[in-house]
Structures are given as structure tokens and as C-alpha cells.
Scaffold this motif. Structure first.
Motif, PDB file in Angstrom:
ATOM      1  N   ASN A 135       0.670  -1.593 -20.323  1.00 11.01           N
ATOM      2  CA  ASN A 135       1.744  -2.110 -19.484  1.00 11.01           C
ATOM      3  C   ASN A 135       1.770  -1.276 -18.212  1.00 11.01           C
ATOM      4  O   ASN A 135       1.140  -0.212 -18.133  1.00 11.01           O
ATOM      5  CB  ASN A 135       3.088  -2.080 -20.229  1.00 11.01           C
ATOM      6  N   PRO A 136       2.493  -1.726 -17.176  1.00 14.30           N
ATOM      7  CA  PRO A 136       2.479  -0.999 -15.905  1.00 14.30           C
ATOM      8  C   PRO A 136       2.931   0.453 -15.997  1.00 14.30           C
ATOM      9  O   PRO A 136       2.600   1.259 -15.125  1.00 14.30           O
ATOM     10  CB  PRO A 136       3.440  -1.827 -15.031  1.00 14.30           C
ATOM     11  N   ALA A 137       3.673   0.783 -17.040  1.00 14.49           N
ATOM     12  CA  ALA A 137       4.164   2.154 -17.173  1.00 14.49           C
ATOM     13  C   ALA A 137       3.106   3.116 -17.705  1.00 14.49           C
ATOM     14  O   ALA A 137       3.170   4.321 -17.450  1.00 14.49           O
ATOM     15  CB  ALA A 137       5.387   2.187 -18.098  1.00 14.49           C
ATOM     16  N   ASN A 138       2.124   2.581 -18.456  1.00 14.09           N
ATOM     17  CA  ASN A 138       1.132   3.482 -19.061  1.00 14.09           C
ATOM     18  C   ASN A 138      -0.297   3.222 -18.607  1.00 14.09           C
ATOM     19  O   ASN A 138      -1.211   3.932 -19.016  1.00 14.09           O
ATOM     20  CB  ASN A 138       1.206   3.413 -20.596  1.00 14.09           C
ATOM     21  N   TYR A 139      -0.493   2.194 -17.752  1.00 11.89           N
ATOM     22  CA  TYR A 139      -1.873   1.900 -17.346  1.00 11.89           C
ATOM     23  C   TYR A 139      -1.885   1.251 -15.972  1.00 11.89           C
ATOM     24  O   TYR A 139      -1.105   0.336 -15.693  1.00 11.89           O
ATOM     25  CB  TYR A 139      -2.550   0.965 -18.344  1.00 11.89           C
ATOM     26  N   GLN A 140      -2.772   1.742 -15.127  1.00 12.65           N
ATOM     27  CA  GLN A 140      -3.043   1.130 -13.827  1.00 12.65           C
ATOM     28  C   GLN A 140      -4.549   1.145 -13.605  1.00 12.65           C
ATOM     29  O   GLN A 140      -5.201   2.163 -13.862  1.00 12.65           O
ATOM     30  CB  GLN A 140      -2.368   1.915 -12.697  1.00 12.65           C
ATOM     31  N   PRO A 141      -5.137   0.030 -13.155  1.00 12.97           N
ATOM     32  CA  PRO A 141      -6.562   0.044 -12.833  1.00 12.97           C
ATOM     33  C   PRO A 141      -6.846   1.094 -11.754  1.00 12.97           C
ATOM     34  O   PRO A 141      -6.102   1.208 -10.778  1.00 12.97           O
ATOM     35  CB  PRO A 141      -6.830  -1.371 -12.314  1.00 12.97           C
ATOM     36  N   LEU A 142      -7.899   1.867 -11.922  1.00 11.84           N
ATOM     37  CA  LEU A 142      -8.263   2.862 -10.917  1.00 11.84           C
ATOM     38  C   LEU A 142      -8.712   2.160  -9.641  1.00 11.84           C
ATOM     39  O   LEU A 142      -9.585   1.297  -9.668  1.00 11.84           O
ATOM     40  CB  LEU A 142      -9.383   3.758 -11.445  1.00 11.84           C
ATOM     41  N   THR A 143      -8.105   2.524  -8.522  1.00 13.58           N
ATOM     42  CA  THR A 143      -8.474   1.947  -7.231  1.00 13.58           C
ATOM     43  C   THR A 143      -8.060   2.895  -6.112  1.00 13.58           C
ATOM     44  O   THR A 143      -6.973   3.493  -6.166  1.00 13.58           O
ATOM     45  CB  THR A 143      -7.796   0.576  -6.996  1.00 13.58           C
ATOM     46  N   PRO A 144      -8.890   3.056  -5.093  1.00 16.41           N
ATOM     47  CA  PRO A 144      -8.516   3.918  -3.965  1.00 16.41           C
ATOM     48  C   PRO A 144      -7.358   3.354  -3.155  1.00 16.41           C
ATOM     49  O   PRO A 144      -6.773   4.075  -2.335  1.00 16.41           O
ATOM     50  CB  PRO A 144      -9.803   3.996  -3.136  1.00 16.41           C
ATOM     51  N   LEU A 145      -7.000   2.096  -3.368  1.00 16.94           N
ATOM     52  CA  LEU A 145      -5.884   1.510  -2.626  1.00 16.94           C
ATOM     53  C   LEU A 145      -4.583   2.249  -2.911  1.00 16.94           C
ATOM     54  O   LEU A 145      -3.703   2.342  -2.045  1.00 16.94           O
ATOM     55  CB  LEU A 145      -5.732   0.026  -2.988  1.00 16.94           C
ATOM     56  N   ARG A 146      -4.456   2.807  -4.124  1.00 17.87           N
ATOM     57  CA  ARG A 146      -3.256   3.564  -4.474  1.00 17.87           C
ATOM     58  C   ARG A 146      -3.208   4.901  -3.733  1.00 17.87           C
ATOM     59  O   ARG A 146      -2.131   5.470  -3.543  1.00 17.87           O
ATOM     60  CB  ARG A 146      -3.204   3.789  -5.983  1.00 17.87           C
ATOM     61  N   LEU A 147      -4.361   5.410  -3.334  1.00 12.72           N
ATOM     62  CA  LEU A 147      -4.396   6.659  -2.583  1.00 12.72           C
ATOM     63  C   LEU A 147      -3.770   6.466  -1.203  1.00 12.72           C
ATOM     64  O   LEU A 147      -3.101   7.372  -0.680  1.00 12.72           O
ATOM     65  CB  LEU A 147      -5.831   7.160  -2.445  1.00 12.72           C
ATOM     66  N   LEU A 148      -3.969   5.292  -0.606  1.00 15.27           N
ATOM     67  CA  LEU A 148      -3.344   4.992   0.680  1.00 15.27           C
ATOM     68  C   LEU A 148      -1.832   4.934   0.523  1.00 15.27           C
ATOM     69  O   LEU A 148      -1.088   5.471   1.353  1.00 15.27           O
ATOM     70  CB  LEU A 148      -3.868   3.658   1.220  1.00 15.27           C
ATOM     71  N   ASP A 149      -1.366   4.282  -0.528  1.00 15.73           N
ATOM     72  CA  ASP A 149       0.072   4.191  -0.773  1.00 15.73           C
ATOM     73  C   ASP A 149       0.686   5.583  -0.907  1.00 15.73           C
ATOM     74  O   ASP A 149       1.749   5.869  -0.340  1.00 15.73           O
ATOM     75  CB  ASP A 149       0.345   3.386  -2.049  1.00 15.73           C
ATOM     76  N   ARG A 150       0.017   6.452  -1.651  1.00 17.13           N
ATOM     77  CA  ARG A 150       0.554   7.791  -1.881  1.00 17.13           C
ATOM     78  C   ARG A 150       0.575   8.607  -0.586  1.00 17.13           C
ATOM     79  O   ARG A 150       1.560   9.293  -0.293  1.00 17.13           O
ATOM     80  CB  ARG A 150      -0.270   8.529  -2.944  1.00 17.13           C
ATOM     81  N   ALA A 151      -0.494   8.528   0.185  1.00 17.45           N
ATOM     82  CA  ALA A 151      -0.550   9.293   1.432  1.00 17.45           C
ATOM     83  C   ALA A 151       0.560   8.861   2.383  1.00 17.45           C
ATOM     84  O   ALA A 151       1.186   9.694   3.045  1.00 17.45           O
ATOM     85  CB  ALA A 151      -1.914   9.123   2.097  1.00 17.45           C
ATOM     86  N   ALA A 152       0.812   7.556   2.447  1.00 16.44           N
ATOM     87  CA  ALA A 152       1.869   7.048   3.331  1.00 16.44           C
ATOM     88  C   ALA A 152       3.249   7.451   2.838  1.00 16.44           C
ATOM     89  O   ALA A 152       4.167   7.660   3.645  1.00 16.44           O
ATOM     90  CB  ALA A 152       1.766   5.533   3.436  1.00 16.44           C
ATOM     91  N   ASP A 153       3.409   7.559   1.520  1.00 22.61           N
ATOM     92  CA  ASP A 153       4.703   7.948   0.944  1.00 22.61           C
ATOM     93  C   ASP A 153       4.955   9.449   1.067  1.00 22.61           C
ATOM     94  O   ASP A 153       6.068   9.882   1.367  1.00 22.61           O
ATOM     95  CB  ASP A 153       4.773   7.540  -0.529  1.00 22.61           C
ATOM     96  N   VAL A 154       3.930  10.258   0.803  1.00 27.36           N
ATOM     97  CA  VAL A 154       4.098  11.712   0.759  1.00 27.36           C
ATOM     98  C   VAL A 154       3.972  12.357   2.147  1.00 27.36           C
ATOM     99  O   VAL A 154       4.688  13.308   2.469  1.00 27.36           O
ATOM    100  CB  VAL A 154       3.067  12.336  -0.204  1.00 27.36           C
ATOM    101  N   PHE A 155       3.074  11.829   2.978  1.00 29.81           N
ATOM    102  CA  PHE A 155       2.837  12.408   4.306  1.00 29.81           C
ATOM    103  C   PHE A 155       3.007  11.349   5.402  1.00 29.81           C
ATOM    104  O   PHE A 155       2.088  11.125   6.200  1.00 29.81           O
ATOM    105  CB  PHE A 155       1.435  13.006   4.389  1.00 29.81           C
TER     106      PHE A 155
END
Length: 253
Positions: free
Chosen positions: A37-57
Motif C-alpha cells: 500500500n502507499p504507506a509501505n511501498y513506493q516504486p523506486l524512481t528519481p522523480l521522487r528525488l525532485l519532489d524532495r529537493a523542492a520540499d527540503v531546499f
């Protein structure tokens, strides 16, 4: 107490007439109530790295090109606008979007913007001639092509040689001299017209394709290699670790 007989063979020295708990054919107790489920599994993708960088920095500088500066928040916004513009242009999951450009902001934005539209990114070698590029366009079944104005002439010839209907977006850059437009719309206008409600696509499976790269074709026609989201994601921390080891670790006595 009644126990269901297991069909699994019992190896010596364990008794073969014992009984074990079974939850059904092809399943074990570890399969019960432990679905993804979305709480315990996410497909690995670099697209999430962009989301995190925009959120954190969000305010930290992400892109520098001549006089232009983009923060991570601005860069992520431009990537998402490119994705939405491609969706509005009819791009669907599994389509191919090509780019023929040097190391300019649009090239960086395509790395995330094209996959966020659900499409597969095909970065074409800028040193190839029109015949080789035409082959790549045909073989990859390119739908949309982003073209740096420096390479407009070879792109125009390649599209003509391919015999395909390809929507071309021109990338103008004040930092470099340009050639006559090869496409129907300029890149910044393309982004400005992107609808804000267009759906962004993340991979349904980390095995989904994210990029298609071709060889230079020195021994024949160029040959394509497909990269999936999982491989691209794992390559990112690997490169970061390698860079840290060589630039920081090598300095230590």
C-alpha cells in the motif's frame, strides 16, 4: 487440535507424519494482511528525488546558466509545467519524447519533465548527422522533439528524412547563436500554455521505462538501450557516493 497437512516434503531428521499450519496453496502466513500500500511501498524512481529537493531546499540554487538562476522550487515547477504541456499536446504513457540539445536548462528540465508526463525520454547525441537522427526518430517512434536552436538545421532535415509527423518545440537561448526555427512553437511559450490541471504521472511499476538511449551507430544503425525507473534511481545515490569518495575521501591521509 486439528492441523492441515502440508504438501511440502519433510527432510530428515524431521518426522514426515507431523502437521504444519497452512494458509492455502501458494501462500504463507507472511502473505496475510501484508499487502503493498502507499504507506509501505513506493516504486523506486528519481522523480521522487525532485519532489524532495523542492520540499527540503526550495530556495537553494539548483540551476545556473549564464545570467539565469533557478531555485529548486522554480526548477521543479518548470519540470512539472513541461510535463503538463506535453500531456496537453497529446503525450500518453509509453510515448517517446526526444530532445536534441546541449547542456542548457531545457535539457535539465526534460530529465524530469518528460518522465512526469508518462513518456520515455530520448536524449539524442548532438554530434550525429541527419541520417542517423532520422533513424533514431523512426526506431523510437518519437512523438514530440525538443530542439536547441543551435541544431535546428540538422533537426529539420532529420524530421523530413524520417517521413514522420513529429511535433517540434524550438528552444531559444540568448546565450548562443541560433538558426531558423525548426518547429511550430517556442519552448517558453510551450511551458506558459501548460494547463495547471493536467495530471502528472509517476511510474505504476519501477520496471517502467524512463529513458531510451542510442549508440552513435559507428558500426551500423544506432542501437537503443532502455533504462527503467528503478535503475535510474539506484544510479543516483551510487553516483553521489562515488563523487563523495573521490572528492572527499581521497583527501584524507
Amino acid at each position: 487440535m486439528h492441523c492441515a497437512q502440508s504438501t511440502r516434503p519433510r527432510a530428515w531428521p524431521f518426522p514426515s507424519d507431523g502437521c504444519t499450519q497452512s494458509v492455502g496453496t501458494g501462500m504463507s502466513k507472511f502473505d496475510l494482511d501484508l499487502e503493498k500500500n502507499p504507506a509501505n511501498y513506493q516504486p523506486l524512481t528519481p522523480l521522487r528525488l525532485l519532489d524532495r529537493a523542492a520540499d527540503v531546499f526550495p530556495h537553494r540554487t539548483a540551476v545556473i546558466h549564464g545570467s539565469r538562476r533557478y531555485s529548486w522550487s522554480e526548477y521543479a515547477d518548470r519540470c512539472r509545467r513541461l510535463a503538463r504541456a506535453l500531456v496537453a499536446a497529446g503525450i500518453e504513457r509509453g510515448d517517446t519524447v526526444a530532445i536534441l540539445a546541449s547542456n542548457i536548462p531545457a535539457m535539465l528540465e526534460a530529465q524530469f519533465g518528460v518522465p512526469l508526463s508518462g513518456a520515455v525520454l530520448n536524449c539524442i547525441n548532438i554530434r550525429l548527422d541527419a541520417i542517423a537522427i532520422a533513424f533514431i526518430l523512426q526506431h523510437s517512434e518519437t512523438r514530440v522533439m525538443l530542439v536547441d536552436q543551435q541544431f535546428a538545421d540538422v533537426a529539420r532535415e532529420a524530421v523530413e528524412l524520417s517521413g514522420m509527423r513529429i511535433d517540434v518545440v524550438d528552444i531559444e537561448d540568448d546565450e548562443v547563436p541560433g538558426e531558423a526555427a525548426a518547429g511550430q512553437i517556442e519552448y517558453e511559450t510551450f511551458l506558459a500554455n501548460a494547463p495547471s490541471d493536467a495530471h502528472l504521472s509517476y511510474p505504476e511499476d519501477e520496471w517502467d521505462a524512463i529513458a531510451l538511449n542510442y549508440t552513435s551507430g559507428t558500426t551500423g544503425n544506432p542501437k537503443g538501450v532502455v533504462y527503467h525507473h528503478r535503475g535510474a534511481y539506484l544510479n543516483a545515490p551510487s553516483n553521489a557516493t562515488t563523487w563523495h569518495v573521490w572528492t572527499c575521501g581521497m583527501r584524507r591521509p
